[in-house]
Write a protein that holds these residues in place. Structure first.
Motif, PDB file in Angstrom:
ATOM      1  N   ASN A 200      55.712  73.880 -10.069  1.00 58.27           N
ATOM      2  CA  ASN A 200      55.143  73.647 -11.393  1.00 58.27           C
ATOM      3  C   ASN A 200      54.034  72.594 -11.406  1.00 58.27           C
ATOM      4  O   ASN A 200      53.540  72.219 -12.469  1.00 58.27           O
ATOM      5  CB  ASN A 200      56.250  73.248 -12.383  1.00 58.27           C
ATOM      6  CG  ASN A 200      56.920  71.938 -12.013  1.00 58.27           C
ATOM      7  OD1 ASN A 200      56.644  71.363 -10.968  1.00 58.27           O
ATOM      8  ND2 ASN A 200      57.788  71.471 -12.875  1.00 58.27           N
ATOM      9  N   TYR A 201      53.669  72.127 -10.245  1.00 56.96           N
ATOM     10  CA  TYR A 201      52.610  71.111 -10.174  1.00 56.96           C
ATOM     11  C   TYR A 201      51.728  71.454  -8.988  1.00 56.96           C
ATOM     12  O   TYR A 201      52.225  71.681  -7.874  1.00 56.96           O
ATOM     13  CB  TYR A 201      53.226  69.723 -10.004  1.00 56.96           C
ATOM     14  CG  TYR A 201      52.239  68.631  -9.685  1.00 56.96           C
ATOM     15  CD1 TYR A 201      52.235  68.030  -8.428  1.00 56.96           C
ATOM     16  CD2 TYR A 201      51.311  68.208 -10.628  1.00 56.96           C
ATOM     17  CE1 TYR A 201      51.333  67.029  -8.123  1.00 56.96           C
ATOM     18  CE2 TYR A 201      50.404  67.197 -10.321  1.00 56.96           C
ATOM     19  CZ  TYR A 201      50.420  66.616  -9.074  1.00 56.96           C
ATOM     20  OH  TYR A 201      49.526  65.625  -8.770  1.00 56.96           O
TER      21      TYR A 201
ATOM     22  N   SER B  14      54.279  71.696  -5.755  1.00 61.03           N
ATOM     23  CA  SER B  14      55.614  71.099  -5.713  1.00 61.03           C
ATOM     24  C   SER B  14      56.404  71.564  -6.919  1.00 61.03           C
ATOM     25  O   SER B  14      55.851  72.090  -7.891  1.00 61.03           O
ATOM     26  CB  SER B  14      55.560  69.577  -5.656  1.00 61.03           C
ATOM     27  OG  SER B  14      55.187  69.035  -6.901  1.00 61.03           O
ATOM     28  N   GLY B  15      57.724  71.355  -6.824  1.00 54.35           N
ATOM     29  CA  GLY B  15      58.603  71.831  -7.877  1.00 54.35           C
ATOM     30  C   GLY B  15      59.030  70.740  -8.822  1.00 54.35           C
ATOM     31  O   GLY B  15      58.307  69.768  -9.046  1.00 54.35           O
ATOM     32  N   GLN B  16      60.188  70.868  -9.345  1.00 54.47           N
ATOM     33  CA  GLN B  16      60.693  69.974 -10.370  1.00 54.47           C
ATOM     34  C   GLN B  16      60.872  68.557  -9.867  1.00 54.47           C
ATOM     35  O   GLN B  16      61.334  68.336  -8.771  1.00 54.47           O
ATOM     36  CB  GLN B  16      62.055  70.479 -10.877  1.00 54.47           C
ATOM     37  CG  GLN B  16      62.007  71.836 -11.542  1.00 54.47           C
ATOM     38  CD  GLN B  16      61.311  71.813 -12.871  1.00 54.47           C
ATOM     39  OE1 GLN B  16      61.181  70.773 -13.497  1.00 54.47           O
ATOM     40  NE2 GLN B  16      60.836  72.969 -13.313  1.00 54.47           N
ATOM     41  N   GLY B  17      60.510  67.609 -10.670  1.00 57.78           N
ATOM     42  CA  GLY B  17      60.796  66.223 -10.336  1.00 57.78           C
ATOM     43  C   GLY B  17      59.719  65.558  -9.518  1.00 57.78           C
ATOM     44  O   GLY B  17      59.099  66.175  -8.660  1.00 57.78           O
ATOM     45  N   GLY B  18      59.513  64.292  -9.772  1.00 58.50           N
ATOM     46  CA  GLY B  18      58.476  63.563  -9.055  1.00 58.50           C
ATOM     47  C   GLY B  18      58.784  63.345  -7.594  1.00 58.50           C
ATOM     48  O   GLY B  18      57.904  62.990  -6.822  1.00 58.50           O
ATOM     49  N   SER B  19      60.006  63.558  -7.159  1.00 55.52           N
ATOM     50  CA  SER B  19      60.324  63.331  -5.757  1.00 55.52           C
ATOM     51  C   SER B  19      60.268  64.601  -4.926  1.00 55.52           C
ATOM     52  O   SER B  19      60.444  64.566  -3.720  1.00 55.52           O
ATOM     53  CB  SER B  19      61.726  62.732  -5.643  1.00 55.52           C
ATOM     54  OG  SER B  19      62.684  63.638  -6.165  1.00 55.52           O
ATOM     55  N   ALA B  20      60.002  65.735  -5.572  1.00 53.95           N
ATOM     56  CA  ALA B  20      59.961  66.993  -4.836  1.00 53.95           C
ATOM     57  C   ALA B  20      58.817  66.972  -3.832  1.00 53.95           C
ATOM     58  O   ALA B  20      57.752  66.436  -4.086  1.00 53.95           O
ATOM     59  CB  ALA B  20      59.782  68.155  -5.799  1.00 53.95           C
ATOM     60  N   LYS B  21      59.043  67.576  -2.691  1.00 51.49           N
ATOM     61  CA  LYS B  21      58.035  67.527  -1.640  1.00 51.49           C
ATOM     62  C   LYS B  21      56.862  68.421  -1.975  1.00 51.49           C
ATOM     63  O   LYS B  21      56.985  69.439  -2.633  1.00 51.49           O
ATOM     64  CB  LYS B  21      58.658  67.927  -0.312  1.00 51.49           C
ATOM     65  CG  LYS B  21      59.224  69.328  -0.267  1.00 51.49           C
ATOM     66  CD  LYS B  21      59.901  69.566   1.075  1.00 51.49           C
ATOM     67  CE  LYS B  21      60.479  70.972   1.155  1.00 51.49           C
ATOM     68  NZ  LYS B  21      61.192  71.202   2.433  1.00 51.49           N
TER      69      LYS B  21
ATOM     70  N   SER C 120      58.537  57.650  -4.398  1.00 54.68           N
ATOM     71  CA  SER C 120      58.895  58.290  -3.130  1.00 54.68           C
ATOM     72  C   SER C 120      57.751  58.111  -2.145  1.00 54.68           C
ATOM     73  O   SER C 120      56.593  57.927  -2.543  1.00 54.68           O
ATOM     74  CB  SER C 120      59.195  59.780  -3.307  1.00 54.68           C
ATOM     75  OG  SER C 120      58.031  60.485  -3.683  1.00 54.68           O
TER      76      SER C 120
ATOM     77  N   LEU D 172      60.959  62.684   3.793  1.00 52.59           N
ATOM     78  CA  LEU D 172      60.723  62.244   2.424  1.00 52.59           C
ATOM     79  C   LEU D 172      61.739  61.159   2.088  1.00 52.59           C
ATOM     80  O   LEU D 172      62.944  61.362   2.250  1.00 52.59           O
ATOM     81  CB  LEU D 172      60.874  63.424   1.466  1.00 52.59           C
ATOM     82  CG  LEU D 172      60.681  63.145  -0.022  1.00 52.59           C
ATOM     83  CD1 LEU D 172      59.258  62.684  -0.308  1.00 52.59           C
ATOM     84  CD2 LEU D 172      60.995  64.400  -0.832  1.00 52.59           C
TER      85      LEU D 172
ATOM     86  N   THR E  29      63.037  58.731  -0.911  1.00 52.65           N
ATOM     87  CA  THR E  29      63.029  58.574  -2.365  1.00 52.65           C
ATOM     88  C   THR E  29      63.874  57.378  -2.762  1.00 52.65           C
ATOM     89  O   THR E  29      64.891  57.107  -2.122  1.00 52.65           O
ATOM     90  CB  THR E  29      63.583  59.842  -3.028  1.00 52.65           C
ATOM     91  OG1 THR E  29      62.850  60.970  -2.549  1.00 52.65           O
ATOM     92  CG2 THR E  29      63.469  59.783  -4.540  1.00 52.65           C
TER      93      THR E  29
ATOM     94  N   ARG F 277      54.161  58.480  -3.833  1.00 53.22           N
ATOM     95  CA  ARG F 277      54.159  59.240  -5.078  1.00 53.22           C
ATOM     96  C   ARG F 277      54.549  58.369  -6.264  1.00 53.22           C
ATOM     97  O   ARG F 277      55.491  57.592  -6.202  1.00 53.22           O
ATOM     98  CB  ARG F 277      55.116  60.423  -4.957  1.00 53.22           C
ATOM     99  CG  ARG F 277      54.874  61.503  -5.966  1.00 53.22           C
ATOM    100  CD  ARG F 277      55.403  62.826  -5.497  1.00 53.22           C
ATOM    101  NE  ARG F 277      54.941  63.902  -6.333  1.00 53.22           N
ATOM    102  CZ  ARG F 277      55.255  65.169  -6.165  1.00 53.22           C
ATOM    103  NH1 ARG F 277      56.027  65.525  -5.164  1.00 53.22           N
ATOM    104  NH2 ARG F 277      54.795  66.095  -6.983  1.00 53.22           N
TER     105      ARG F 277
ATOM    106  N   GLY G  19      55.296  59.363 -10.188  1.00 49.75           N
ATOM    107  CA  GLY G  19      55.377  60.520 -11.067  1.00 49.75           C
ATOM    108  C   GLY G  19      55.098  61.766 -10.247  1.00 49.75           C
ATOM    109  O   GLY G  19      55.644  61.944  -9.165  1.00 49.75           O
ATOM    110  N   TYR G  20      54.216  62.607 -10.731  1.00 48.94           N
ATOM    111  CA  TYR G  20      53.880  63.810  -9.983  1.00 48.94           C
ATOM    112  C   TYR G  20      52.790  63.561  -8.955  1.00 48.94           C
ATOM    113  O   TYR G  20      52.690  64.259  -7.961  1.00 48.94           O
ATOM    114  CB  TYR G  20      53.411  64.910 -10.937  1.00 48.94           C
ATOM    115  CG  TYR G  20      54.537  65.707 -11.532  1.00 48.94           C
ATOM    116  CD1 TYR G  20      55.035  65.406 -12.785  1.00 48.94           C
ATOM    117  CD2 TYR G  20      55.099  66.768 -10.845  1.00 48.94           C
ATOM    118  CE1 TYR G  20      56.074  66.140 -13.334  1.00 48.94           C
ATOM    119  CE2 TYR G  20      56.138  67.510 -11.379  1.00 48.94           C
ATOM    120  CZ  TYR G  20      56.616  67.191 -12.624  1.00 48.94           C
ATOM    121  OH  TYR G  20      57.648  67.914 -13.159  1.00 48.94           O
TER     122      TYR G  20
END
Lengths: 113, 113
Positions: free
Chosen positions: A31-32, A93-100, B32, B49, B51, B97, B99-100
């Motif tokens: 989603n990003y 990247s997917g959901q959440g700010g920590s997604a790779k 992260s 990664l 976090t 990182r 946020g996004y």
């Protein structure tokens, strides 16, 4: 399996033309989508990004067009300048700010004067 | 603005030896930190990664035993390449990182002799 694909691998345009760089992805949960610009010998610099709730994002000469249904997006660089010559990477990247972040393989853009 | 520093910028080590690289986020709180290796053949390979409040997660083909990472606070991370060999050559990038948005440092280029 390459989750993010870019085309073309390389692109040459004349100064003043519009360069169009393409990107597609597999995972519908992405989603990003940031685009990075990388010059030789440097790290990638965040250029512009879009979230899946938008279909267009504009920043100066750089515009992202996003088609969620087809899982495709493109980066348009209008009035291309020689200084825009670089490699451009699409990422997702997917959901959440920590997604790779998953990167495409890049498009090498050359702007000739 | 958000900046990510990496040092050293380049390093040469003998085959079988180890080297440590550092990453520092300045101007923002990194939720992260991701370490990537960029090579001509494999574009961006995610190594691990890290976090906030979670254990460091390594990707397939990368292990803590080979690439130990220390992430003591939101601004600083270090990674060591242990027992380096030719296949470990490449540009090691740190992405911090907030946020996004993920910001990259200039990378540490590792050459193994």
């Amino acid at each position: 399996q390459q989750q993010v694909r870019q085309s073309p691998q390389s692109l040459t345009v004349w100064e003043g033309e519009t360069a169009i760089l393409n990107c597609s992805y597999e995972d519908s949960t992405f989603n990003y989508f940031p685009w990075y610009q990388q010059f030789p010998g440097e790290g990638p610099a965040l250029l512009i990004s879009i979230s899946s709730v938008s279909d267009k994002k504009e920043d100066g000469r750089f515009t992202i067009f996003f088609n969620k249904r087809e899982k495709k997006l493109s980066l348009h660089i209008t009035d291309s300048q020689p200084g825009d010559s670089a490699t451009y990477f699409c990422a997702a990247s997917g959901q959440g700010g920590s997604a790779k972040l998953i990167f495409g393989e890049g498009t090498k853009l050359t702007v000739s004067s | 603005g958000a900046l990510v520093y990496q040092y050293p910028r380049r390093t040469i080590c003998k085959s079988g030896t180890s080297m440590r690289m550092e990453c520092q986020a300045v101007g923002f709180q990194a939720t992260s930190v991701a370490w990537y290796r960029q090579s001509p053949q494999k574009t961006f390979e995610l190594i691990a990664l890290s976090t906030v409040n979670s254990a460091i997660k390594y990707e397939q083909n990368f292990t803590q035993e080979k690439f130990p990472i220390s992430h003591p606070n939101l601004s600083f991370s270090s990674m060591t390449v242990l027992n380096a060999y030719l296949e470990d050559r490449g540009l090691y990038l740190c992405g911090a990182r907030s946020g996004y948005e993920q910001y990259f440092g200039p990378g540490t280029r590792l050459t193994v002799l």
